[in-house]
Design an enzyme around this catalytic site. Structure first.
Site, PDB file in Angstrom:
ATOM      1  N   LYS A   1       7.287   5.512   2.725  1.00  0.00           N
ATOM      2  CA  LYS A   1       8.032   4.363   3.269  1.00  0.00           C
ATOM      3  C   LYS A   1       8.758   3.618   2.160  1.00  0.00           C
ATOM      4  CE  LYS A   1       4.824   4.208   7.103  1.00  0.00           C
ATOM      5  NZ  LYS A   1       3.730   5.033   6.495  1.00  0.00           N
TER       6      LYS A   1
ATOM      7  N   CYS B   1       0.900  -1.176   0.000  1.00  0.00           N
ATOM      8  CA  CYS B   1       0.000   0.000   0.000  1.00  0.00           C
ATOM      9  C   CYS B   1       0.924   1.206   0.000  1.00  0.00           C
ATOM     10  CB  CYS B   1      -0.896  -0.013   1.229  1.00  0.00           C
ATOM     11  SG  CYS B   1      -2.023  -1.409   1.286  1.00  0.00           S
TER      12      CYS B   1
ATOM     13  N   CYS C   1      -1.594   3.806  10.899  1.00  0.00           N
ATOM     14  CA  CYS C   1      -1.436   5.043  11.675  1.00  0.00           C
ATOM     15  C   CYS C   1      -2.724   5.238  12.478  1.00  0.00           C
ATOM     16  CB  CYS C   1      -1.097   6.239  10.793  1.00  0.00           C
ATOM     17  SG  CYS C   1      -2.246   6.531   9.450  1.00  0.00           S
TER      18      CYS C   1
ATOM     19  N   ALA D   1       1.413   4.265  -1.889  1.00  0.00           N
ATOM     20  CA  ALA D   1       1.270   5.709  -2.171  1.00  0.00           C
ATOM     21  C   ALA D   1       1.029   6.516  -0.880  1.00  0.00           C
ATOM     22  CB  ALA D   1       0.108   5.924  -3.133  1.00  0.00           C
ATOM     23  N   PRO D   2       1.610   7.707  -0.763  1.00  0.00           N
ATOM     24  CA  PRO D   2       2.399   8.447  -1.755  1.00  0.00           C
ATOM     25  C   PRO D   2       3.890   8.080  -1.803  1.00  0.00           C
ATOM     26  CG  PRO D   2       2.072   9.780   0.193  1.00  0.00           C
ATOM     27  CD  PRO D   2       1.312   8.497   0.442  1.00  0.00           C
ATOM     28  N   GLY D   3       4.299   7.036  -1.134  1.00  0.00           N
ATOM     29  CA  GLY D   3       5.663   6.557  -1.332  1.00  0.00           C
ATOM     30  C   GLY D   3       6.653   6.904  -0.249  1.00  0.00           C
TER      31      GLY D   3
ATOM     32  N   ASP E   1       1.333  -1.395   4.937  1.00  0.00           N
ATOM     33  CA  ASP E   1       0.955  -0.140   5.616  1.00  0.00           C
ATOM     34  C   ASP E   1      -0.516   0.066   5.275  1.00  0.00           C
ATOM     35  OD1 ASP E   1       0.980   2.304   6.880  1.00  0.00           O
ATOM     36  OD2 ASP E   1       2.132   3.337   5.321  1.00  0.00           O
TER      37      ASP E   1
ATOM     38  N   ASP F   1      -0.173   0.032  -5.300  1.00  0.00           N
ATOM     39  CA  ASP F   1      -1.264   0.761  -4.628  1.00  0.00           C
ATOM     40  C   ASP F   1      -2.517   0.592  -5.480  1.00  0.00           C
ATOM     41  OD1 ASP F   1      -1.304   3.014  -2.220  1.00  0.00           O
ATOM     42  OD2 ASP F   1      -2.978   3.205  -3.635  1.00  0.00           O
TER      43      ASP F   1
HETATM   44  C1  SAM Z   1      -1.643   4.645   4.785  1.00  0.00           C
HETATM   45  S1  SAM Z   1      -1.648   4.927   3.077  1.00  0.00           S
HETATM   46  C2  SAM Z   1      -0.036   4.371   2.663  1.00  0.00           C
HETATM   47  C3  SAM Z   1       1.058   5.365   2.959  1.00  0.00           C
HETATM   48  C4  SAM Z   1       2.375   4.948   2.339  1.00  0.00           C
HETATM   49  N1  SAM Z   1       2.783   3.634   2.735  1.00  0.00           N
HETATM   50  C5  SAM Z   1       3.484   5.924   2.697  1.00  0.00           C
HETATM   51  O1  SAM Z   1       4.252   5.683   3.617  1.00  0.00           O
HETATM   52  O2  SAM Z   1       3.584   6.964   2.023  1.00  0.00           O
HETATM   53  C6  SAM Z   1      -2.623   3.580   2.533  1.00  0.00           C
HETATM   54  C7  SAM Z   1      -2.636   3.378   1.025  1.00  0.00           C
HETATM   55  O3  SAM Z   1      -3.276   2.117   0.799  1.00  0.00           O
HETATM   56  C8  SAM Z   1      -3.888   2.171  -0.457  1.00  0.00           C
HETATM   57  N2  SAM Z   1      -4.825   1.022  -0.508  1.00  0.00           N
HETATM   58  C9  SAM Z   1      -6.028   0.901   0.093  1.00  0.00           C
HETATM   59  N3  SAM Z   1      -6.541  -0.315  -0.138  1.00  0.00           N
HETATM   60  C10 SAM Z   1      -5.634  -0.978  -0.897  1.00  0.00           C
HETATM   61  C11 SAM Z   1      -5.599  -2.276  -1.473  1.00  0.00           C
HETATM   62  N4  SAM Z   1      -6.604  -3.136  -1.310  1.00  0.00           N
HETATM   63  N5  SAM Z   1      -4.518  -2.627  -2.197  1.00  0.00           N
HETATM   64  C12 SAM Z   1      -3.496  -1.745  -2.372  1.00  0.00           C
HETATM   65  N6  SAM Z   1      -3.493  -0.504  -1.876  1.00  0.00           N
HETATM   66  C13 SAM Z   1      -4.533  -0.129  -1.137  1.00  0.00           C
HETATM   67  C14 SAM Z   1      -4.505   3.552  -0.496  1.00  0.00           C
HETATM   68  O4  SAM Z   1      -4.752   3.960  -1.820  1.00  0.00           O
HETATM   69  C15 SAM Z   1      -3.424   4.380   0.197  1.00  0.00           C
HETATM   70  O5  SAM Z   1      -2.585   4.964  -0.760  1.00  0.00           O
END
Ligand code: SAM
Length: 449
Positions: free
Chosen positions: A268, A262, A382, A264-266, A329, A284
């Site tokens: 981690k 997961c 988070c 975006a926005p990248g 994440d 994502d």
């Molecule tokens: C908490 S954010 C991630 C933050 C990111 N790891 C960072 O550190 O910048 C959660 C992300 O999970 C994505 N997401 C939600 N459900 C998902 C799924 N089933 N498969 C992949 N990505 C998913 C969302 O679009 C969102 O971008």
């Protein structure tokens, strides 16, 4: 996101205009839109001012709504209600409101007149509040929404999860968050970057192995070395993810296959690549969020395969080769980052937490089979709610049973957004700003390849 005091941000536009735009933003948030999405539609000249006012209003919205109900018994038309609510929130808290009372009242009356709203009512209500503040505030005692500025279901959940700390967490949610940077160790060191800031007269504190918190937030474009990829904006608690997943330096050799499920926005993704030479797949589900991953990696001089896909449906994007490490994440309530997103508490509904927990379990179950024997999966959110943290991992371990191929390794578990920063670094100085609320669990798959 800059979160400067409203008065400083608002100088360039008349306060009355900003108040009307903020009232519109409040109506949009109350209709279910995120503040980020609303602000994206505000003219650039007004955006910083509206953001600053909206942050303040959303932090004190429970108090302001309760006051508006007390001062005007019959609900006024929606636009007038929003303007009154914003003005009351901006007369809060007692002692340190962001504007002088008479300025705020005068500008709110002008705003009402300019928009063809009942300016006489605005004048009467706000002046009465200023006159009778102490008695009106005292009358709100016992109203949880007014006292804590969070929805009652949220307060009840926190109280159950954290019987000792729920009040401190609620209070912390209304604090201004620090602007914390992550130093790109491929470009410089934490010590060298801290020295550079000192030389440039920017007050800052080292608050983690790669984390530096600025004493005064500044716009991203003015952060020294940002454009050159020396640093990124990332909270100290979020900076724990990459080192936890990678383990001791060298544990994952060059070319190790890593999935950021997961991504975006990248944030981690980038940290993982700053620390090790990985063959990283950044996935994502939301294709509209993926350009941010590309931009972040390009700025930092890093590379990954970036793919749009549902982490819960690996058949659509997995090549069948197991991963050495997986970062999950997971999408969550964001209840640990309310300081940065004061709209979140008003946007969520109680039922969302069960739905999110189900989604989190689905992702854990779908990704576990993709992990190589001996590989590690780091699950994080988070969130400060146990249902999205410890509860998910307990349920996962139970589903797998005691004989299973999963072993839980040391990781901090729940981190509350309070001033005890010992988890983010042994050397964090006393008085360092509190980190965000997070949850981390590290799982290892038994066996060798
Ligand atoms: C908490 S954010 C991630 C933050 C990111 N790891 C960072 O550190 O910048 C959660 C992300 O999970 C994505 N997401 C939600 N459900 C998902 C799924 N089933 N498969 C992949 N990505 C998913 C969302 O679009 C969102 O971008």
């Amino acid at each position: 996101m800059s979160d400067a005091p409203p008065a400083a941000e608002a100088r360039s536009l008349r306060l009355a205009e900003l108040l009307l735009l903020t009232a519109q933003a409040l109506q949009a948030v109350e209709a279910g839109r995120s503040l980020d999405a609303v602000l994206a539609g505000v003219a650039p000249a007004a955006r910083p001012g509206v953001q600053a006012l909206a942050f303040h209003v959303l932090r004190w919205l429970g108090s302001a709504r309760a006051l508006r109900r007390r001062l005007v018994a019959r609900p006024p038309p929606a636009q007038l209600d929003a303007l009154l609510t914003c003005a009351l929130a901006l007369l809060w808290p007692a002692g340190t409101p962001p504007y002088r009372e008479h300025t705020l009242v005068d500008q709110a009356v002008r705003a009402a007149r300019g928009a063809g709203l009942a300016s006489a009512l605005v004048n009467a209500v706000l002046r009465r509040f200023v006159r009778e503040r102490d008695a009106l505030v005292a009358a709100l005692q016992g109203d949880e929404l007014a006292q804590w500025n969070h929805p009652p279901w949220w307060i009840a959940r926190l109280r159950t999860d954290w019987p000792q700390d729920w009040q401190a967490v609620l209070a912390a949610d209304n604090a201004h968050p620090p602007l914390t940077l992550r130093v790109n160790v491929r470009r410089t060191s934490t010590a060298a970057y801290a020295a550079r800031l000192a030389a440039e007269g920017v007050a800052a504190q080292v608050v983690g192995p790669s984390a530096v918190a600025l004493t005064q937030p500044v716009p991203v474009a003015r952060i020294p070395g940002f454009a050159q990829g020396e640093v990124s904006v990332q909270d100290a608690a979020a900076q724990l993810a990459a080192p936890l997943l990678l383990g001791a330096p060298g544990r994952l050799g060059p070319g190790a296959r890593v999935l950021d499920a997961c991504a975006a926005p990248g944030g981690k993704t980038a940290h993982l690549l700053e620390l090790a030479d990985l063959d990283l797949l950044a996935l994502d589900r939301d294709p509209q969020r993926l350009p941010r991953v590309h931009e972040t990696l390009a700025r930092l001089g890093l590379a990954a395969r970036i793919v749009a896909g549902d982490a819960g449906e690996p058949a659509a994007w997995w090549d069948g080769l197991p991963f050495d490490a997986i970062l999950l994440d997971a999408p969550c309530s964001a209840s640990g980052i309310v300081r940065r997103h004061p709209d979140v508490r008003w946007l969520r509904r109680a039922r969302d937490i069960d739905a999110l927990a189900q989604a989190q379990s689905r992702l854990l179950d779908a990704l576990w089979p993709l992990l190589a024997p001996g590989g590690r999966l780091l699950y994080c959110t988070c969130s400060v709610f146990k249902a999205e943290g410890e509860g998910r991992i307990d349920a996962f371990l139970q589903r797998h049973g005691p004989e299973a191929d999963v072993c839980r390794l040391g990781a901090p578990g729940h981190l509350l957004p309070l001033a005890d920063n010992s988890e983010v670094g042994a050397d964090v100085p006393a008085g360092a700003p509190a980190h965000d609320g997070f949850f981390y669990a590290l799982l290892e798959k038994r066996g060798t390849r």
